[in-house]
Design an enzyme around this catalytic site. Structure first.
Site, PDB file in Angstrom:
ATOM      1  N   ASP A  29       7.408 -13.218  -0.597  1.00 24.30           N
ATOM      2  CA  ASP A  29       6.907 -11.958  -1.142  1.00 24.30           C
ATOM      3  C   ASP A  29       5.377 -11.991  -1.193  1.00 24.30           C
ATOM      4  OD1 ASP A  29       8.343  -9.645  -3.220  1.00 24.30           O
ATOM      5  OD2 ASP A  29       6.169  -9.911  -3.287  1.00 24.30           O
ATOM      6  N   HIS A  45      18.976  -1.404   8.753  1.00 24.85           N
ATOM      7  CA  HIS A  45      18.356  -0.642   7.661  1.00 24.85           C
ATOM      8  C   HIS A  45      19.425  -0.086   6.726  1.00 24.85           C
ATOM      9  CE1 HIS A  45      15.258   1.639   5.549  1.00 24.85           C
ATOM     10  NE2 HIS A  45      16.219   2.547   5.388  1.00 24.85           N
ATOM     11  N   HIS A  96      14.248  -0.375   1.588  1.00 25.85           N
ATOM     12  CA  HIS A  96      15.086  -1.133   2.531  1.00 25.85           C
ATOM     13  C   HIS A  96      15.692  -2.240   1.681  1.00 25.85           C
ATOM     14  CE1 HIS A  96      15.565  -3.038   6.778  1.00 25.85           C
ATOM     15  NE2 HIS A  96      16.130  -3.893   5.922  1.00 25.85           N
ATOM     16  N   HIS A  98      16.792  -5.227  -0.270  1.00 24.23           N
ATOM     17  CA  HIS A  98      16.286  -6.599  -0.246  1.00 24.23           C
ATOM     18  C   HIS A  98      16.699  -7.329  -1.511  1.00 24.23           C
ATOM     19  CE1 HIS A  98      13.182  -3.916  -1.901  1.00 24.23           C
ATOM     20  NE2 HIS A  98      12.853  -4.916  -2.713  1.00 24.23           N
ATOM     21  N   HIS A 100      15.501 -10.322  -4.008  1.00 24.43           N
ATOM     22  CA  HIS A 100      14.439 -11.226  -4.439  1.00 24.43           C
ATOM     23  C   HIS A 100      15.117 -12.531  -4.859  1.00 24.43           C
ATOM     24  CE1 HIS A 100      11.310  -8.002  -5.178  1.00 24.43           C
ATOM     25  NE2 HIS A 100      12.404  -7.262  -5.258  1.00 24.43           N
TER      26      HIS A 100
HETATM   27  P1  DGP Z   1      10.840  -3.908  -4.924  1.00 26.37           P
HETATM   28  O1  DGP Z   1       9.925  -3.508  -6.033  1.00 26.37           O
HETATM   29  O2  DGP Z   1      12.138  -4.517  -5.430  1.00 26.37           O
HETATM   30  O3  DGP Z   1      11.044  -2.786  -3.927  1.00 26.37           O
HETATM   31  O4  DGP Z   1      10.107  -5.095  -4.178  1.00 26.37           O
HETATM   32  C1  DGP Z   1       9.375  -4.974  -3.014  1.00 26.37           C
HETATM   33  C2  DGP Z   1       8.612  -6.257  -2.828  1.00 26.37           C
HETATM   34  O5  DGP Z   1       8.141  -6.298  -1.500  1.00 26.37           O
HETATM   35  C3  DGP Z   1       7.399  -6.434  -3.733  1.00 26.37           C
HETATM   36  O6  DGP Z   1       7.614  -7.577  -4.565  1.00 26.37           O
HETATM   37  C4  DGP Z   1       6.232  -6.677  -2.784  1.00 26.37           C
HETATM   38  C5  DGP Z   1       6.905  -6.961  -1.483  1.00 26.37           C
HETATM   39  N1  DGP Z   1       6.219  -6.456  -0.305  1.00 26.37           N
HETATM   40  C6  DGP Z   1       5.859  -5.159  -0.069  1.00 26.37           C
HETATM   41  N2  DGP Z   1       5.291  -5.051   1.133  1.00 26.37           N
HETATM   42  C7  DGP Z   1       5.299  -6.307   1.677  1.00 26.37           C
HETATM   43  C8  DGP Z   1       4.855  -6.821   2.932  1.00 26.37           C
HETATM   44  O7  DGP Z   1       4.330  -6.133   3.809  1.00 26.37           O
HETATM   45  N3  DGP Z   1       5.034  -8.169   3.115  1.00 26.37           N
HETATM   46  C9  DGP Z   1       5.617  -8.974   2.179  1.00 26.37           C
HETATM   47  N4  DGP Z   1       5.748 -10.265   2.464  1.00 26.37           N
HETATM   48  N5  DGP Z   1       6.053  -8.496   0.997  1.00 26.37           N
HETATM   49  C10 DGP Z   1       5.897  -7.189   0.754  1.00 26.37           C
END
Ligand code: DGP
Length: 112
Positions: A29, A45, A96, A98, A100
């Site tokens: 992240d 997706h 999308h 995901h 954590h």
């Molecule tokens: P959520 O709030 O559950 O939708 O988490 C989205 C997460 O995605 C947030 O912790 C930051 C991460 N994130 C957003 N854009 C990018 C990216 O371009 N690259 C990476 N590695 N993480 C990203």
């Protein structure tokens, strides 16, 4: 479709990968919330948990089969938490699906 995580899955946006195969990708992240913070996504997706159905649930089962291996590869050895934010109240910022994976240290007993 303008989806950041689809672009990461296609490789058009770079990511710091932990694991990848033909169905899923796991990467660190950008904004870590714990000592180790990895995101696992299906390449297909799916907007969020609300959109899991009989046709696509195999991708989710597959992610959960792979999570132990991904966590170990990220250096997590003593347990972890899996979180999936969904929708506005769930504070989902990337639409999308995901998961954590956070760990690498003792986490808070509170989840929200
Ligand atoms: P959520 O709030 O559950 O939708 O988490 C989205 C997460 O995605 C947030 O912790 C930051 C991460 N994130 C957003 N854009 C990018 C990216 O371009 N690259 C990476 N590695 N993480 C990203």
């Amino acid at each position: 479709m303008d989806c950041i995580f689809c672009k990461i899955a296609e490789g058009t946006i770079p990511s710091n990968k932990v694991y990848e195969d033909e169905r899923i990708i796991a990467f660190y992240d950008l904004n870590p919330q714990a000592k180790v913070h990895v995101l696992v996504i299906p390449k297909l997706h799916i907007a969020c948990a609300d959109e899991i159905n009989a046709d696509n649930s195999g991708e989710i089962a597959y992610i959960f089969e792979k999570i132990p291996q991904i966590a170990r590869k990220a250096g997590i050895t003593n347990g972890y938490r899996i979180i999936s934010n969904c929708g506005d109240d769930g504070c989902q910022s990337v639409k999308h699906l995901h998961f954590h994976i956070i760990g690498g240290e003792k986490l808070s007993e509170k989840m929200a």
